[in-house]
Design a protein around this motif. Structure first.
Motif, PDB file in Angstrom:
ATOM      1  N   PRO A 385      51.365  45.400  36.122  1.00  0.00           N
ATOM      2  CA  PRO A 385      52.457  45.773  35.553  1.00  0.00           C
ATOM      3  C   PRO A 385      52.951  46.931  36.401  1.00  0.00           C
ATOM      4  CG  PRO A 385      50.394  46.215  34.293  1.00  0.00           C
ATOM      5  CD  PRO A 385      49.901  45.800  35.574  1.00  0.00           C
ATOM      6  N   SER A 386      54.449  47.147  36.109  1.00  0.00           N
ATOM      7  CA  SER A 386      55.047  47.811  37.158  1.00  0.00           C
ATOM      8  C   SER A 386      55.013  49.285  37.081  1.00  0.00           C
ATOM      9  CB  SER A 386      56.770  47.585  37.031  1.00  0.00           C
ATOM     10  OG  SER A 386      57.006  47.889  35.539  1.00  0.00           O
ATOM     11  N   LYS A 387      54.541  49.776  35.573  1.00  0.00           N
ATOM     12  CA  LYS A 387      54.564  51.020  35.566  1.00  0.00           C
ATOM     13  C   LYS A 387      53.126  51.553  34.963  1.00  0.00           C
ATOM     14  CE  LYS A 387      59.277  52.196  34.323  1.00  0.00           C
ATOM     15  NZ  LYS A 387      60.167  52.623  33.262  1.00  0.00           N
ATOM     16  N   ILE A 388      51.974  52.025  35.930  1.00  0.00           N
ATOM     17  CA  ILE A 388      50.754  52.388  35.678  1.00  0.00           C
ATOM     18  C   ILE A 388      50.421  53.515  36.577  1.00  0.00           C
ATOM     19  CG2 ILE A 388      49.956  49.739  35.409  1.00  0.00           C
ATOM     20  CD1 ILE A 388      48.860  50.107  38.034  1.00  0.00           C
ATOM     21  N   ASP A 389      49.789  54.257  35.808  1.00  0.00           N
ATOM     22  CA  ASP A 389      49.289  55.793  36.313  1.00  0.00           C
ATOM     23  C   ASP A 389      47.894  55.688  36.997  1.00  0.00           C
ATOM     24  OD1 ASP A 389      51.656  56.781  35.413  1.00  0.00           O
ATOM     25  OD2 ASP A 389      50.784  57.217  33.400  1.00  0.00           O
ATOM     26  N   THR A 390      47.135  54.712  36.298  1.00  0.00           N
ATOM     27  CA  THR A 390      45.739  54.691  36.984  1.00  0.00           C
ATOM     28  C   THR A 390      45.083  53.392  37.293  1.00  0.00           C
ATOM     29  OG1 THR A 390      45.192  56.575  35.476  1.00  0.00           O
ATOM     30  CG2 THR A 390      43.162  55.252  36.415  1.00  0.00           C
ATOM     31  N   PHE A 391      44.534  53.176  38.338  1.00  0.00           N
ATOM     32  CA  PHE A 391      44.323  51.770  38.800  1.00  0.00           C
ATOM     33  C   PHE A 391      42.673  51.921  38.992  1.00  0.00           C
ATOM     34  CE2 PHE A 391      42.873  48.665  41.983  1.00  0.00           C
ATOM     35  CZ  PHE A 391      43.420  47.553  41.485  1.00  0.00           C
ATOM     36  N   VAL A 392      41.885  50.782  38.383  1.00  0.00           N
ATOM     37  CA  VAL A 392      40.608  50.731  38.613  1.00  0.00           C
ATOM     38  C   VAL A 392      40.226  49.452  38.921  1.00  0.00           C
ATOM     39  CG1 VAL A 392      38.184  50.899  37.368  1.00  0.00           C
ATOM     40  CG2 VAL A 392      40.059  52.467  36.457  1.00  0.00           C
ATOM     41  N   ASP A 393      39.505  49.462  40.035  1.00  0.00           N
ATOM     42  CA  ASP A 393      38.955  48.195  40.751  1.00  0.00           C
ATOM     43  C   ASP A 393      37.266  48.227  40.550  1.00  0.00           C
ATOM     44  OD1 ASP A 393      38.140  45.926  41.910  1.00  0.00           O
ATOM     45  OD2 ASP A 393      39.444  46.283  43.945  1.00  0.00           O
ATOM     46  N   VAL A 394      36.685  47.827  39.665  1.00  0.00           N
ATOM     47  CA  VAL A 394      35.240  48.104  39.367  1.00  0.00           C
ATOM     48  C   VAL A 394      34.469  47.140  40.329  1.00  0.00           C
ATOM     49  CG1 VAL A 394      35.591  48.658  37.097  1.00  0.00           C
ATOM     50  CG2 VAL A 394      35.332  46.238  37.511  1.00  0.00           C
ATOM     51  N   PHE A 395      35.015  46.225  41.193  1.00  0.00           N
ATOM     52  CA  PHE A 395      34.187  45.522  42.214  1.00  0.00           C
ATOM     53  C   PHE A 395      35.114  45.575  43.442  1.00  0.00           C
ATOM     54  CE2 PHE A 395      32.656  43.641  37.956  1.00  0.00           C
ATOM     55  CZ  PHE A 395      31.178  43.999  38.052  1.00  0.00           C
ATOM     56  N   CYS A 396      35.331  46.553  44.064  1.00  0.00           N
ATOM     57  CA  CYS A 396      36.191  46.635  45.054  1.00  0.00           C
ATOM     58  C   CYS A 396      36.277  46.150  46.282  1.00  0.00           C
ATOM     59  CB  CYS A 396      36.733  48.313  45.094  1.00  0.00           C
ATOM     60  SG  CYS A 396      35.554  49.296  46.081  1.00  0.00           S
ATOM     61  N   GLY A 397      34.674  45.913  46.681  1.00  0.00           N
ATOM     62  CA  GLY A 397      34.561  45.297  48.142  1.00  0.00           C
ATOM     63  C   GLY A 397      35.205  45.794  49.056  1.00  0.00           C
ATOM     64  N   GLY A 398      36.046  45.084  49.894  1.00  0.00           N
ATOM     65  CA  GLY A 398      36.645  45.567  51.071  1.00  0.00           C
ATOM     66  C   GLY A 398      37.775  46.317  50.881  1.00  0.00           C
ATOM     67  N   ALA A 399      38.072  46.734  49.434  1.00  0.00           N
ATOM     68  CA  ALA A 399      39.123  47.944  49.112  1.00  0.00           C
ATOM     69  C   ALA A 399      40.533  47.288  49.499  1.00  0.00           C
ATOM     70  CB  ALA A 399      38.716  49.040  49.754  1.00  0.00           C
ATOM     71  N   SER A 400      40.810  45.858  49.740  1.00  0.00           N
ATOM     72  CA  SER A 400      42.186  45.662  50.195  1.00  0.00           C
ATOM     73  C   SER A 400      43.058  45.494  48.960  1.00  0.00           C
ATOM     74  CB  SER A 400      42.258  44.162  50.525  1.00  0.00           C
ATOM     75  OG  SER A 400      41.399  43.725  51.729  1.00  0.00           O
ATOM     76  N   VAL A 401      42.651  45.478  47.885  1.00  0.00           N
ATOM     77  CA  VAL A 401      43.576  45.546  46.808  1.00  0.00           C
ATOM     78  C   VAL A 401      44.023  46.855  46.207  1.00  0.00           C
ATOM     79  CG1 VAL A 401      43.737  44.966  44.137  1.00  0.00           C
ATOM     80  CG2 VAL A 401      42.546  43.620  45.616  1.00  0.00           C
ATOM     81  N   GLU A 402      43.020  47.886  46.569  1.00  0.00           N
ATOM     82  CA  GLU A 402      43.527  49.384  46.620  1.00  0.00           C
ATOM     83  C   GLU A 402      44.773  49.661  47.291  1.00  0.00           C
ATOM     84  OE1 GLU A 402      40.426  49.058  44.463  1.00  0.00           O
ATOM     85  OE2 GLU A 402      40.370  48.591  46.580  1.00  0.00           O
ATOM     86  N   ASP A 403      45.296  48.978  48.379  1.00  0.00           N
ATOM     87  CA  ASP A 403      46.379  49.362  49.014  1.00  0.00           C
ATOM     88  C   ASP A 403      47.798  49.127  48.300  1.00  0.00           C
ATOM     89  OD1 ASP A 403      48.334  49.549  51.279  1.00  0.00           O
ATOM     90  OD2 ASP A 403      48.567  47.439  51.167  1.00  0.00           O
TER      91      ASP A 403
END
Length: 403
Positions: A385-403
Motif C-alpha cells: 500500500p502507498s500509505k502505511i505507518d508501520t511495517f512488520v517483517d516477521v521473518f526478515c532474514g537478510g533484511a532486504s525488504v526493510e529498505d
C-alpha cells in the motif's frame, strides 16, 4: 479622516523598499500571477511552501503574504540576509533602525576604506563607495557590540544592498561595470517594508539545495535553478563581498573575490541533469513546481540551458504525474538580440507515492543470506500500500525488504 489615513499609509510606503525592488537575473516578480494561477487551480491542501533556490525571495514572499508557512533557501549570503530581514523570527526595534538609517544618510565620508579602494571609480563614484564602506563597517561594529541583533543587522544590510544597487554603474549585475560613470546620484538608504509580526514557523537556510531537501518536508516545493553556465556567485560577487564583509583580495577587471568556490552552483555545469535527478529523487512533498524557460539553444553559449525540456519532464515523471503550463515572457540576453517565441514554463508534478516507491534505489543487504529478496524488490514493492505507518517483517532474514 479615513481618506487622509489611507493617503498617509500610501505615502509612507513610497519611502520604503519592497522585496521586489532590485535588479536580479531571473527575477520572477512579473510571473507571480502565472504561478499563483497554476497553484490555485491545480494544488490542494498547500500549507507549507519551500522555495529552495530563493533568489530575490519574491516567490517565497508571495506565498508568505497568503498566510503560508515558508521555507526559503539560497547559497548566497547576500540573499540569506535579505530573507532574514523579511522572514526572520527575532524581535526588532523599527524606531532604532529608522534612526540608524537616517544617521547613515546624513553622514559625509571623506576617508577611503575597503570599498572605495577596490570599487571606487568603477562600480560606484568615489563618494558613494566611501559611504558604502563606512556604513557596512558601522553595521558590523553595531552587531559585534550587541547594539543590534542578527535580524536587525540583516535589515540594515538589506537596506544597503538595495540602495547601492540603485547607484551601481552596471547594467544590473556585477560581471562588469560601464566604462563611463553614468550612475552619479548620491546613495540613499530606505527602510525595508517588513512585517514586524513575522510568521514564527518560517525557516531560512543557506545551503546546497540537494542536501536541504533530504531534511525538509513541504506541501509544495518550488524550484528555479540557474540552468545555464552563468554563476550567480559571479554575477553578484560584489553584493556577496559587501554582505559577508570579510574584505578578501579581489582580482581581475571585474574585481571578483579570488575564492568563490563556496558559492558555485552545480546546476551551471554539464553534470546539471544528474544533479537535478538527485534533487527530485530526494524531495518529500505533495507537489513540485519547476520553473523553466525555453531558451534551449537560442542564446549565446553561456545562456543556453544545461538541462533540457525533455530531461526535466522525464525526471519529474519518475516522481509522479506531470502537467505543463506556459506563458509568453521577455527573455534576458547579453546583447541586442530579440528572441522569438520565448516562454516561461511551469512543470507541475503531483507526487505519486507508488512511483516513488517503484523508482527507489534499493540497498543490498550486507549479509550474504540464503533466500535474500534483494533481486525481487522491484516486483515486491509495487504490491505494498502507498500509505502505511508501520511495517512488520516477521521473518526478515537478510533484511532486504526493510529498505
Amino acid at each position: 479622516m479615513i481618506e487622509q489615513l489611507k493617503y498617509d499609509i500610501v505615502e509612507q510606503k513610497k519611502n520604503k523598499i519592497r522585496i521586489n525592488n532590485r535588479r536580479y537575473l531571473g527575477n520572477k516578480y512579473k510571473l507571480l500571477d502565472f504561478i499563483n494561477k497554476v497553484v490555485e487551480e491545480n494544488c490542494d491542501g498547500i500549507n507549507t511552501v519551500a522555495d529552495i533556490f530563493g533568489g530575490t525571495g519574491v516567490v517565497a514572499y508571495n506565498f508568505y503574504s497568503k498566510g503560508k508557512k515558508i521555507i526559503v533557501n539560497d547559497i548566497l549570503f547576500s540573499n540569506y540576509a535579505i530573507y532574514n530581514a523579511w522572514f526572520g523570527k527575532e524581535d526588532i526595534n523599527i524606531l532604532k533602525i529608522e534612526n540608524i538609517i537616517e544617521q547613515f544618510n546624513n553622514t559625509e565620508v571623506k576617508e577611503d576604506n575597503y570599498v572605495s579602494k577596490n570599487f571606487g571609480g568603477t562600480y560606484f563614484t568615489i563618494p558613494n563607495s566611501r559611504k558604502i564602506g563606512y556604513i557596512r563597517e558601522e553595521i558590523e561594529n553595531m552587531f559585534k557590540n550587541k547594539y543590534i541583533n542578527f535580524r536587525e543587522k540583516s535589515i540594515l544590510i538589506t537596506s544597503l544592498i538595495y540602495a547601492l544597487d540603485k547607484v551601481a554603474n552596471t547594467c544590473g549585475h556585477y560581471d562588469a561595470y560601464r566604462k563611463k560613470m553614468d550612475s552619479c546620484n548620491e546613495i540613499e538608504l530606505l527602510l525595508p517594508d517588513i512585517d514586524e509580526n513575522t510568521n514564527m514557523d518560517n525557516k531560512i537556510y543557506k545551503m546546497d539545495a540537494n542536501e536541504l531537501v533530504k531534511d525538509i518536508y513541504a506541501d509544495l516545493v518550488y524550484i528555479d535553478t540557474p540552468y545555464n553556465s552563468r554563476q550567480y556567485g559571479d554575477s553578484y560577487h560584489l553584493l556577496e563581498n559587501i554582505s559577508k564583509w570579510e574584505k578578501p583580495e579581489v582580482t581581475g577587471i571585474a574585481k571578483k573575490m579570488k575564492d568563490r568556490s563556496d558559492i558555485k552552483s552545480k546546476y551551471c555545469l554539464k553534470s546539471a541533469p544528474k544533479v537535478f535527478e538527485n534533487l527530485i529523487e530526494n524531495i518529500k512533498a505533495k507537489y513540485i513546481i519547476v520553473s523553466y524557460n525555453n531558451m534551449a539553444q537560442k542564446g549565446d553559449g553561456r545562456s543556453n540551458a544545461k538541462i533540457s525540456n525533455e530531461e526535466i519532464i522525464e525526471t519529474l515523471k519518475s516522481k509522479g504525474n506531470v502537467k505543463i503550463f506556459e506563458t509568453e515572457y521577455k527573455a534576458f540576453t547579453t546583447g541586442n538580440r530579440i528572441l522569438e517565441d520565448h516562454k516561461e514554463i511551469l512543470y507541475l508534478c503531483e507526487v505519486d507515492p507508488k512511483k516513488e516507491l517503484n523508482n527507489k534505489k534499493h540497498v543490498k543487504s550486507c549479509l550474504n543470506y540464503t533466500g535474500g529478496k534483494y533481486k525481487l524488490l522491484d516486483q515486491i514493492t509495487p504490491l505494498f500500500p502507498s500509505k502505511i505507518d508501520t511495517f512488520v517483517d516477521v521473518f526478515c532474514g537478510g533484511a532486504s525488504v526493510e529498505d
